[in-house]
Design a protein around this motif. Structure first.
Motif, PDB file in Angstrom:
ATOM      1  N   ASN A   1       0.813  -1.224   0.000  1.00  0.00           N
ATOM      2  CA  ASN A   1       0.000   0.000   0.000  1.00  0.00           C
ATOM      3  C   ASN A   1       0.841   1.267   0.000  1.00  0.00           C
ATOM      4  O   ASN A   1       0.769   2.085   0.914  1.00  0.00           O
ATOM      5  CB  ASN A   1      -0.985  -0.012   1.164  1.00  0.00           C
TER       6      ASN A   1
ATOM      7  N   TRP B   1      -1.752  -5.132  -1.887  1.00  0.00           N
ATOM      8  CA  TRP B   1      -2.625  -3.959  -1.864  1.00  0.00           C
ATOM      9  C   TRP B   1      -3.908  -4.268  -1.096  1.00  0.00           C
ATOM     10  O   TRP B   1      -4.751  -5.036  -1.548  1.00  0.00           O
ATOM     11  CB  TRP B   1      -2.963  -3.491  -3.275  1.00  0.00           C
TER      12      TRP B   1
ATOM     13  N   LEU C   1      -7.478  -3.467  -0.147  1.00  0.00           N
ATOM     14  CA  LEU C   1      -8.463  -2.794  -0.982  1.00  0.00           C
ATOM     15  C   LEU C   1      -9.345  -1.801  -0.237  1.00  0.00           C
ATOM     16  O   LEU C   1     -10.048  -1.000  -0.859  1.00  0.00           O
ATOM     17  CB  LEU C   1      -9.337  -3.838  -1.681  1.00  0.00           C
TER      18      LEU C   1
ATOM     19  N   PRO D   1      -7.949   1.476  -5.011  1.00  0.00           N
ATOM     20  CA  PRO D   1      -7.364   0.511  -5.960  1.00  0.00           C
ATOM     21  C   PRO D   1      -7.050   1.079  -7.338  1.00  0.00           C
ATOM     22  O   PRO D   1      -6.300   0.445  -8.091  1.00  0.00           O
ATOM     23  CB  PRO D   1      -8.440  -0.581  -6.044  1.00  0.00           C
TER      24      PRO D   1
ATOM     25  N   ILE E   1      -3.400   0.971  -8.548  1.00  0.00           N
ATOM     26  CA  ILE E   1      -2.679  -0.185  -9.091  1.00  0.00           C
ATOM     27  C   ILE E   1      -3.060  -0.452 -10.547  1.00  0.00           C
ATOM     28  O   ILE E   1      -2.471  -1.335 -11.179  1.00  0.00           O
ATOM     29  CB  ILE E   1      -2.875  -1.452  -8.229  1.00  0.00           C
ATOM     30  N   GLU E   2      -3.999   0.316 -11.087  1.00  0.00           N
ATOM     31  CA  GLU E   2      -4.315   0.188 -12.503  1.00  0.00           C
ATOM     32  C   GLU E   2      -3.162   0.742 -13.338  1.00  0.00           C
ATOM     33  O   GLU E   2      -2.683   1.844 -13.104  1.00  0.00           O
ATOM     34  CB  GLU E   2      -5.610   0.946 -12.819  1.00  0.00           C
TER      35      GLU E   2
ATOM     36  N   LEU F   1       1.097  -9.291  -7.963  1.00  0.00           N
ATOM     37  CA  LEU F   1       0.160  -8.414  -7.273  1.00  0.00           C
ATOM     38  C   LEU F   1      -0.826  -9.252  -6.473  1.00  0.00           C
ATOM     39  O   LEU F   1      -1.471 -10.153  -7.019  1.00  0.00           O
ATOM     40  CB  LEU F   1      -0.587  -7.540  -8.286  1.00  0.00           C
ATOM     41  N   HIS F   2      -0.927  -8.965  -5.184  1.00  0.00           N
ATOM     42  CA  HIS F   2      -1.922  -9.587  -4.320  1.00  0.00           C
ATOM     43  C   HIS F   2      -2.867  -8.499  -3.823  1.00  0.00           C
ATOM     44  O   HIS F   2      -2.444  -7.585  -3.107  1.00  0.00           O
ATOM     45  CB  HIS F   2      -1.262 -10.277  -3.118  1.00  0.00           C
ATOM     46  N   GLN F   3      -4.137  -8.605  -4.201  1.00  0.00           N
ATOM     47  CA  GLN F   3      -5.141  -7.672  -3.714  1.00  0.00           C
ATOM     48  C   GLN F   3      -5.878  -8.318  -2.540  1.00  0.00           C
ATOM     49  O   GLN F   3      -6.297  -9.470  -2.623  1.00  0.00           O
ATOM     50  CB  GLN F   3      -6.121  -7.325  -4.831  1.00  0.00           C
TER      51      GLN F   3
END
Length: 308
Positions: free
Chosen positions: A133, A254, A256, A263, A266-267, A278-280
């Motif tokens: 984050n 990240w 959420l 979020p 992260i786009e 990437l782990h959301q």
């Protein structure tokens, strides 16, 4: 066993560092954010120092201006180049001559801002990068310039650059800072125990100017419309592409439910970080290191175990 040592660096700055493990072992370094301190990493320091988890030498500095680390009074002393110099010198101090790289630099929030810049400018200092984050400067600048939602979510930054910010933050036993940690809610999270509160108070009582100066020194914040004058902040910033690309293997975790860093940040991140996992994490906030340390440790353990 975690110990704290004050480490003098060649350029005249000293950093108060939390450490665990045996010196000479492969090094993991952890960088905290605001309004935190190095102690927030203690669970992970202890975890990764254990033989069964890699027997790493783990070090978490208090950034300049925090806790007992050097706190230059000038705002310019908190610009990225100076923060990067601190961490580069700390890497040189603790990485053995035959292994002059960190195994991984792990960072959250403001620590991540330093880590993204360091990984782009001096990738030779680390084998891998792990970010929790903390927005990449490229996507953060894009959102600050074009997203009203991000501008609103980041409006607190313009409070933190006020000349009276430190005094206001310290009022009523740091009431506003506790609100940061509870995401503005009156409900106190389970992790914010009395002992953790005391650790935070110790960091905050040592001084808040260093933390506020991180924001004062950075243009990556929303435009400010009020008196005494218009401050375009991020609207006036351009960043060279070569300062944004990170070619190292990178892990991004990240949460959420981060109310300040949604979020959308992260786009498009893979355009800047092509070798990325990437782990959301739904149901987790900006303070995921406190909320779900076991999950964070698990993601890091898997990432570190991969052979490159």
């Amino acid at each position: 066993m975690i110990e704290t040592r004050l480490i003098p660096l060649p350029h005249g700055i000293s950093l108060s560092c939390r450490m665990a493990g045996e010196p000479g072992r492969p090094v993991l370094m952890f960088l905290h954010g605001f309004p935190e301190g190095a102690f927030v990493w203690d669970t992970l320091l202890a975890h990764f120092a254990r033989p069964e988890n890699g027997a790493y030498f783990c070090i978490a500095p208090n950034l300049r201006g925090f806790e007992k680390s050097s706190a230059p009074p000038e705002v310019d002393a908190y610009r990225p180049k100076h923060l990067m110099q601190d961490i580069a010198a700390l890497v040189a101090a603790f990485c053995p001559a035959d292994r002059p790289q960190l195994e991984c630099l792990v960072a959250h929030d403001w620590g991540g801002a330093i880590a993204w810049n360091l990984a782009a400018a001096m990738p030779q200092l680390m084998k891998k990068l792990a970010i929790i984050n903390s927005p990449h400067p490229g996507t953060f600048l894009r959102e600050l310039q074009h997203s009203p939602a991000q501008q609103a979510a980041s409006a607190y930054m313009n409070f933190l650059i006020r000349p009276d910010a430190e005094a206001l933050l310290a009022k009523d036993d740091f009431r506003r800072l506790w609100q940061f940690l509870t995401n503005g809610s009156d409900q106190v999270p389970a992790w914010l125990t009395d002992s953790v509160r005391d650790q935070y108070r110790e960091v905050w009582r040592a001084g808040l100017t260093g933390g506020c100066n991180l924001y004062r020194a950075s243009p990556l914040r929303p435009p400010r419309l009020g008196p005494p004058h218009y401050d375009p902040a991020a609207a006036a910033v351009t960043l060279a592409r070569e300062r944004l690309t990170v070619l190292l293997p990178a892990l991004v975790i990240w949460a959420l439910d981060d109310i300040a860093l949604p979020p959308a940040l992260i786009e498009g991140l893979a355009d800047y970080v092509p070798d990325m996992q990437l782990h959301q994490v739904p149901g987790a906030s900006h303070w995921i290191v406190h909320e779900q340390p076991e999950r964070v440790a698990g993601y890091l353990q898997d990432f570190l175990g991969q052979v490159r």
